[in-house]
Design a protein around this motif. Structure first.
Motif, PDB file in Angstrom:
ATOM      1  N   UNK A 100       0.817  -1.203   0.000  1.00  0.00           N
ATOM      2  CA  UNK A 100       0.000   0.000   0.000  1.00  0.00           C
ATOM      3  C   UNK A 100       0.854   1.257   0.000  1.00  0.00           C
ATOM      4  N   UNK A 101       2.112   1.092  -0.291  1.00  0.00           N
ATOM      5  CA  UNK A 101       2.972   2.254  -0.391  1.00  0.00           C
ATOM      6  C   UNK A 101       3.765   2.535   0.878  1.00  0.00           C
ATOM      7  N   UNK A 102       3.428   1.875   1.936  1.00  0.00           N
ATOM      8  CA  UNK A 102       4.144   2.065   3.185  1.00  0.00           C
ATOM      9  C   UNK A 102       4.870   0.784   3.561  1.00  0.00           C
ATOM     10  N   UNK A 103       5.813   0.952   4.438  1.00  0.00           N
ATOM     11  CA  UNK A 103       6.546  -0.239   4.893  1.00  0.00           C
ATOM     12  C   UNK A 103       6.030  -0.649   6.260  1.00  0.00           C
ATOM     13  N   UNK A 104       5.813  -1.915   6.401  1.00  0.00           N
ATOM     14  CA  UNK A 104       5.210  -2.431   7.621  1.00  0.00           C
ATOM     15  C   UNK A 104       6.080  -3.517   8.226  1.00  0.00           C
ATOM     16  N   UNK A 105       6.071  -3.539   9.525  1.00  0.00           N
ATOM     17  CA  UNK A 105       6.768  -4.620  10.220  1.00  0.00           C
ATOM     18  C   UNK A 105       5.746  -5.426  11.010  1.00  0.00           C
ATOM     19  N   UNK A 106       5.786  -6.690  10.787  1.00  0.00           N
ATOM     20  CA  UNK A 106       4.851  -7.559  11.490  1.00  0.00           C
ATOM     21  C   UNK A 106       5.298  -7.723  12.934  1.00  0.00           C
ATOM     22  N   UNK A 107       4.414  -7.542  13.851  1.00  0.00           N
ATOM     23  CA  UNK A 107       4.810  -7.678  15.249  1.00  0.00           C
ATOM     24  C   UNK A 107       3.975  -8.703  15.989  1.00  0.00           C
ATOM     25  N   UNK A 108       3.086  -9.330  15.303  1.00  0.00           N
ATOM     26  CA  UNK A 108       2.320 -10.354  15.987  1.00  0.00           C
ATOM     27  C   UNK A 108       1.358 -11.066  15.075  1.00  0.00           C
ATOM     28  N   UNK A 109       0.979 -12.200  15.509  1.00  0.00           N
ATOM     29  CA  UNK A 109      -0.027 -12.960  14.768  1.00  0.00           C
ATOM     30  C   UNK A 109      -0.816 -13.772  15.773  1.00  0.00           C
ATOM     31  N   UNK A 110      -2.084 -13.738  15.633  1.00  0.00           N
ATOM     32  CA  UNK A 110      -2.932 -14.454  16.572  1.00  0.00           C
ATOM     33  C   UNK A 110      -3.979 -15.242  15.833  1.00  0.00           C
ATOM     34  N   UNK A 111      -4.294 -16.368  16.406  1.00  0.00           N
ATOM     35  CA  UNK A 111      -5.426 -17.119  15.884  1.00  0.00           C
ATOM     36  C   UNK A 111      -6.689 -16.379  16.290  1.00  0.00           C
ATOM     37  N   UNK A 112      -7.612 -16.342  15.396  1.00  0.00           N
ATOM     38  CA  UNK A 112      -8.864 -15.651  15.657  1.00  0.00           C
ATOM     39  C   UNK A 112      -9.933 -16.666  15.991  1.00  0.00           C
TER      40      UNK A 112
END
Length: 254
Positions: A100-112
């Motif tokens: 989307x034009x920005x840089x992102x860092x993943x900091x978590x992932x959770x089961x929903x």
DNA sequence: CGACTTTGACCGGCGC
DNA sequence: GCGCCGGTCAAAGTCG
């Protein structure tokens, strides 16, 4: 503050679900209360959370300063409790994390809960920019990625629109570019992005086709499939994050 | 080696 | 009070 979205997206009454965390923290989570929030609610939300947070902190700080790492963390967390309004968008795509034009860092992932798909948490990598986004797949339509943005970028997009977006939108048949960067003033968007980006409103759903510009040249062409903003809130049921933006019939197919 | 992802642990809010 | 759940942290791992 937040850019006014409505002027940017003249063809929809509400361009994206703006959700206040008040609904999470302070109000009973009745379906109706999760309704369409308006820009005007933002100030109220912040004020309320401010007061609450300040009260909590004052009480704590008067006794003693946090000493341990944990205490510090807790204090920090309580300070962070106030959150930006959120905007959610749906994208029909095979890939979870869309450019989307920005840089992102993943900091978590959770089961929903009630979903086989995990939710991923991203943070803008730019310093002093605390925009976050959450990405998850729709339970009922795995081809749809629900992206929720929280906060507003304090900087212009570090990336020029790359061919990847164009390619992903055109070369990959299963991607219909319906995502948008709601917290990004449209003035910051390139023409390309303005053409490609399409905000999702929980009352507007893009019907999986290829993105097309409408007659007014806004680049937003979507079908209203689910509901009107006036009735939409009443249809929402409690589905966690998805409830903010996904029509109930998509969440629960029975 | 820096940037980024993965993943288990932790914490706070909320409902019962 | 307890347990569940969403959200975040941070160490370890991976990648270019």
């Amino acid at each position: 503050m937040l850019p006014s979205l409505a002027p940017n997206f003249p063809n929809t009454s509400i361009m994206a679900k703006e959700c206040s965390d008040n609904s999470l923290n302070q109000q009973p989570a009745t379906p109706n209360s999760s309704s369409i929030s308006s820009a005007s609610s933002e100030a109220l939300n912040e004020e309320q959370t401010d007061n609450k947070g300040a009260a909590d902190q004052d009480e704590e700080e008067e006794h003693d300063q946090p000493k341990t790492k944990k205490e510090l963390k807790a204090k920090k967390a309580s300070q962070k409790r106030q959150r930006e309004p959120r905007f959610a968008f749906m994208t029909k795509s095979e890939v979870d994390h869309l450019e989307d034009g920005y840089r992102w860092r993943k900091y978590g992932q959770k089961a929903v809960k009630n979903s086989p798909f995990p939710r991923s948490y991203y943070r803008c990598t730019s310093t002093a920019c605390n925009v976050k986004k959450r990405v998850e797949r729709s339970f009922n339509d795995p081809s749809i990625v629900v992206t929720t943005y929280e906060g507003q970028h304090t900087h212009p997009s570090p990336l020029i629109p790359r061919p990847t977006l164009t390619a992903s939108a055109s070369a990959q048949p299963n991607i219909s570019t319906t995502f948008a960067m709601p917290s990004m003033p449209r003035t910051l968007l390139s023409h390309h992005y303005q053409q490609q980006l399409q905000p999702f409103n929980f009352c507007n759903y893009v019907n999986g086709g290829s993105p097309t510009a409408n007659a007014s040249g806004t680049g937003f062409h979507h079908e209203r499939r689910f509901c009107t903003p006036a009735t939409g809130s009443a249809m929402l049921t409690d589905h966690g994050l998805l409830q903010d933006i996904v029509p109930s019939h998509m969440l629960k197919q029975e």
